[in-house]
Design a protein around this motif. Structure first.
Motif, PDB file in Angstrom:
ATOM      1  N   PHE A 143       8.145  20.403 -33.296  1.00 45.41           N
ATOM      2  CA  PHE A 143       8.772  20.684 -34.585  1.00 45.41           C
ATOM      3  C   PHE A 143       8.840  22.199 -34.754  1.00 45.41           C
ATOM      4  N   GLU A 144       9.643  22.820 -33.931  1.00 44.02           N
ATOM      5  CA  GLU A 144       9.905  24.263 -33.971  1.00 44.02           C
ATOM      6  C   GLU A 144      11.029  24.554 -32.990  1.00 44.02           C
ATOM      7  N   ASP A 145      11.597  25.722 -33.101  1.00 42.70           N
ATOM      8  CA  ASP A 145      12.734  26.109 -32.270  1.00 42.70           C
ATOM      9  C   ASP A 145      12.254  26.616 -30.918  1.00 42.70           C
ATOM     10  N   VAL A 146      12.523  25.848 -29.861  1.00 42.78           N
ATOM     11  CA  VAL A 146      12.176  26.268 -28.505  1.00 42.78           C
ATOM     12  C   VAL A 146      13.352  25.982 -27.572  1.00 42.78           C
ATOM     13  N   ASP A 147      13.405  26.726 -26.506  1.00 38.61           N
ATOM     14  CA  ASP A 147      14.404  26.496 -25.459  1.00 38.61           C
ATOM     15  C   ASP A 147      13.666  26.355 -24.137  1.00 38.61           C
ATOM     16  N   ILE A 148      13.082  25.191 -23.948  1.00 40.01           N
ATOM     17  CA  ILE A 148      12.335  24.891 -22.731  1.00 40.01           C
ATOM     18  C   ILE A 148      12.945  23.637 -22.108  1.00 40.01           C
ATOM     19  N   GLU A 149      13.349  23.740 -20.863  1.00 44.64           N
ATOM     20  CA  GLU A 149      13.988  22.608 -20.189  1.00 44.64           C
ATOM     21  C   GLU A 149      13.077  21.387 -20.206  1.00 44.64           C
ATOM     22  N   GLY A 150      13.610  20.266 -20.666  1.00 45.12           N
ATOM     23  CA  GLY A 150      12.858  19.022 -20.686  1.00 45.12           C
ATOM     24  C   GLY A 150      12.087  18.758 -21.962  1.00 45.12           C
ATOM     25  N   ILE A 151      11.992  19.744 -22.859  1.00 46.10           N
ATOM     26  CA  ILE A 151      11.252  19.565 -24.106  1.00 46.10           C
ATOM     27  C   ILE A 151      12.230  19.523 -25.279  1.00 46.10           C
ATOM     28  N   SER A 152      12.171  18.451 -26.052  1.00 45.95           N
ATOM     29  CA  SER A 152      13.045  18.298 -27.210  1.00 45.95           C
ATOM     30  C   SER A 152      12.425  18.983 -28.430  1.00 45.95           C
ATOM     31  N   CYS A 153      13.280  19.307 -29.392  1.00 46.85           N
ATOM     32  CA  CYS A 153      12.748  19.916 -30.607  1.00 46.85           C
ATOM     33  C   CYS A 153      13.673  19.678 -31.789  1.00 46.85           C
ATOM     34  N   SER A 154      13.090  19.657 -32.957  1.00 48.09           N
ATOM     35  CA  SER A 154      13.800  19.770 -34.233  1.00 48.09           C
ATOM     36  C   SER A 154      13.157  20.950 -34.937  1.00 48.09           C
ATOM     37  N   TYR A 155      13.963  21.705 -35.662  1.00 49.42           N
ATOM     38  CA  TYR A 155      13.380  22.923 -36.212  1.00 49.42           C
ATOM     39  C   TYR A 155      14.051  23.350 -37.499  1.00 49.42           C
ATOM     40  N   VAL A 156      13.293  24.151 -38.244  1.00 41.58           N
ATOM     41  CA  VAL A 156      13.764  24.817 -39.451  1.00 41.58           C
ATOM     42  C   VAL A 156      13.918  26.290 -39.109  1.00 41.58           C
ATOM     43  N   HIS A 158      13.233  29.329 -40.220  1.00 41.85           N
ATOM     44  CA  HIS A 158      12.439  29.970 -41.266  1.00 41.85           C
ATOM     45  C   HIS A 158      12.938  31.377 -41.576  1.00 41.85           C
ATOM     46  N   TYR A 159      13.468  32.032 -40.578  1.00 37.72           N
ATOM     47  CA  TYR A 159      13.985  33.391 -40.788  1.00 37.72           C
ATOM     48  C   TYR A 159      15.154  33.355 -41.776  1.00 37.72           C
ATOM     49  N   ASP A 160      16.138  32.517 -41.490  1.00 37.39           N
ATOM     50  CA  ASP A 160      17.337  32.470 -42.332  1.00 37.39           C
ATOM     51  C   ASP A 160      17.038  31.979 -43.746  1.00 37.39           C
ATOM     52  N   CYS A 161      16.202  30.944 -43.856  1.00 37.51           N
ATOM     53  CA  CYS A 161      15.952  30.395 -45.201  1.00 37.51           C
ATOM     54  C   CYS A 161      15.150  31.374 -46.049  1.00 37.51           C
ATOM     55  N   GLY A 186       1.069  32.104 -36.835  1.00 40.33           N
ATOM     56  CA  GLY A 186       1.815  30.859 -36.720  1.00 40.33           C
ATOM     57  C   GLY A 186       3.293  31.123 -36.517  1.00 40.33           C
ATOM     58  N   THR A 187       3.983  30.226 -35.818  1.00 42.70           N
ATOM     59  CA  THR A 187       5.394  30.419 -35.495  1.00 42.70           C
ATOM     60  C   THR A 187       6.241  30.633 -36.737  1.00 42.70           C
ATOM     61  N   SER A 188       6.071  29.788 -37.748  1.00 39.77           N
ATOM     62  CA  SER A 188       6.885  29.909 -38.957  1.00 39.77           C
ATOM     63  C   SER A 188       6.539  31.183 -39.725  1.00 39.77           C
ATOM     64  N   SER A 189       5.244  31.539 -39.774  1.00 40.91           N
ATOM     65  CA  SER A 189       4.838  32.746 -40.494  1.00 40.91           C
ATOM     66  C   SER A 189       5.403  34.005 -39.836  1.00 40.91           C
ATOM     67  N   ILE A 190       5.454  34.008 -38.526  1.00 38.33           N
ATOM     68  CA  ILE A 190       6.018  35.163 -37.809  1.00 38.33           C
ATOM     69  C   ILE A 190       7.487  35.340 -38.177  1.00 38.33           C
ATOM     70  N   GLN A 191       8.229  34.223 -38.214  1.00 40.55           N
ATOM     71  CA  GLN A 191       9.654  34.289 -38.560  1.00 40.55           C
ATOM     72  C   GLN A 191       9.836  34.733 -40.011  1.00 40.55           C
ATOM     73  N   ARG A 192       9.007  34.229 -40.901  1.00 38.82           N
ATOM     74  CA  ARG A 192       9.124  34.557 -42.326  1.00 38.82           C
ATOM     75  C   ARG A 192       8.794  36.031 -42.573  1.00 38.82           C
ATOM     76  N   GLU A 193       7.751  36.517 -41.933  1.00 33.10           N
ATOM     77  CA  GLU A 193       7.394  37.926 -42.120  1.00 33.10           C
ATOM     78  C   GLU A 193       8.475  38.843 -41.551  1.00 33.10           C
ATOM     79  N   LYS A 194       9.073  38.446 -40.428  1.00 34.29           N
ATOM     80  CA  LYS A 194      10.153  39.257 -39.858  1.00 34.29           C
ATOM     81  C   LYS A 194      11.350  39.313 -40.808  1.00 34.29           C
ATOM     82  N   ALA A 195      11.677  38.168 -41.401  1.00 35.80           N
ATOM     83  CA  ALA A 195      12.778  38.140 -42.376  1.00 35.80           C
ATOM     84  C   ALA A 195      12.478  39.062 -43.544  1.00 35.80           C
TER      85      ALA A 195
END
Length: 319
Positions: A143-156, A158-161, A186-195
């Motif tokens: 449940f996060e944005d990743v680009d890894i072959e063979g691993i599925s994901c759904s994600y929010v 966080h940066y844009d929102c 945390g992954t989401s916190s890193i994106q939020r702080e960057k935004a």
């Protein structure tokens, strides 16, 4: 404890015939099937499910890695997962980790040893590099944005929102805005702080490091932060908050202390939980229940899939 050979002996049939009856094979004579069922009843024989799963190469179990179950964000996600699984032949195994990396690795090792068929990470502490080592062990969904072959994901995103919410506050005449996040790494916190930092830079505003508040997850964290800000008298004119629980703690405590929301300080939450509706909190809607269902769908698919979740600001009375 009786085994399949005991059943076959008592029923006067072969082990293969007992196996056919157990697996509802259509080509078994009625009298032999009845004898087998009677022998099973008399011996109290029960199939070894683990052995069956080993033979089929499938356990019909989905592992769920989740840090907490007592937080509405994760409980809504877990409810969506449970509902989706209830409509299948699968069951769930929950790994409540409290962000303990060793417990997350335990879950990965169960996938590797074929004790579960797939593994959903609702949130994690373990690194992506470690997760990649288990990629060939079974289906992994994050449940996060990743680009890894063979691993599925759904994600929010966080940066844009968060950027959109900051723009909304800026348009509402707020130029000193604070953010509340949970785990800084945390992954989401890193994106939020960057935004947050990028927003301040884009507006040529002076960012105050003390306006980034960490360790905020529960309602009581929001209450403690409100008390601290009230005592210091040094508070941003608006707060963008990690979730609705923390936002509710801020709102109710500010009100108790005599501050008015949004006149003295505006608040935007995150999640659109029931508490935000009751308190008329402006928030960001994230459909956690539906996301939980989507994660299960991805876990059951053989192909790799990726989905971005659309979010929107729900404008109520705290901005």
């Amino acid at each position: 404890m009786a085994n399949i050979h005991d059943v076959a002996k008592l029923a006067g049939v072969s082990v293969a015939t007992v196996s056919r009856v157990l697996n509802n094979h259509p080509y078994v004579k009625a009298d032999k099937a009845a004898a087998v069922r009677e022998a099973i009843k008399k011996t109290g024989y029960t199939q070894n499910i683990n052995a069956i799963h080993l033979k089929r190469g499938k356990t019909c179990l989905i592992g769920i890695v989740i840090p907490f179950l007592d937080h509405p964000y994760f409980s809504q996600l877990a409810n969506g997962i449970a509902k989706a699984v209830s409509n299948t032949d699968f069951k769930i195994v929950i790994f409540q980790t409290n962000y303990n990396q060793d417990k997350e690795i335990d879950a990965l090792n169960m996938l590797k040893s074929k004790q579960i068929d797939s593994l959903i990470f609702c949130s994690r502490r373990v690194s992506l590099n470690i997760i990649k080592e288990y990629n060939s062990s079974g289906k992994i969904v994050l449940f996060e944005d990743v680009d890894i072959e063979g691993i599925s994901c759904s994600y929010v995103n966080h940066y844009d929102c968060f950027k959109d919410a900051l723009e909304f506050l800026f348009e509402s005449n707020h130029t000193r805005i604070g953010i509340c996040i949970s785990r800084r790494k945390g992954t989401s916190s890193i994106q939020r702080e960057k935004a947050f930092r990028d927003f301040y830079k884009s507006k040529n505003l002076d960012l105050l490091e003390r306006d980034i508040y960490t360790g905020c997850l529960y309602l009581e964290d929001g209450a403690k932060l409100a008390q601290r800000l009230y005592k210091s008298g040094d508070c941003p004119s608006a707060l963008l908050v990690t979730n609705d629980q923390v936002a509710a703690g801020l709102l109710t405590t500010f009100n108790d202390l005599g501050w008015s929301v949004p006149e003295d300080v505006a608040i935007i939450g995150f999640d659109n939980q029931q508490i935000s509706k009751a308190l008329h909190l402006t928030t960001i809607d994230i459909p956690l229940y539906s996301i939980g269902q989507l994660l299960v769908e991805q876990a059951l698919l053989s192909e790799t899939t990726k989905h971005e979740i659309d979010l929107e600001i729900v404008k109520r009375k705290t901005v």
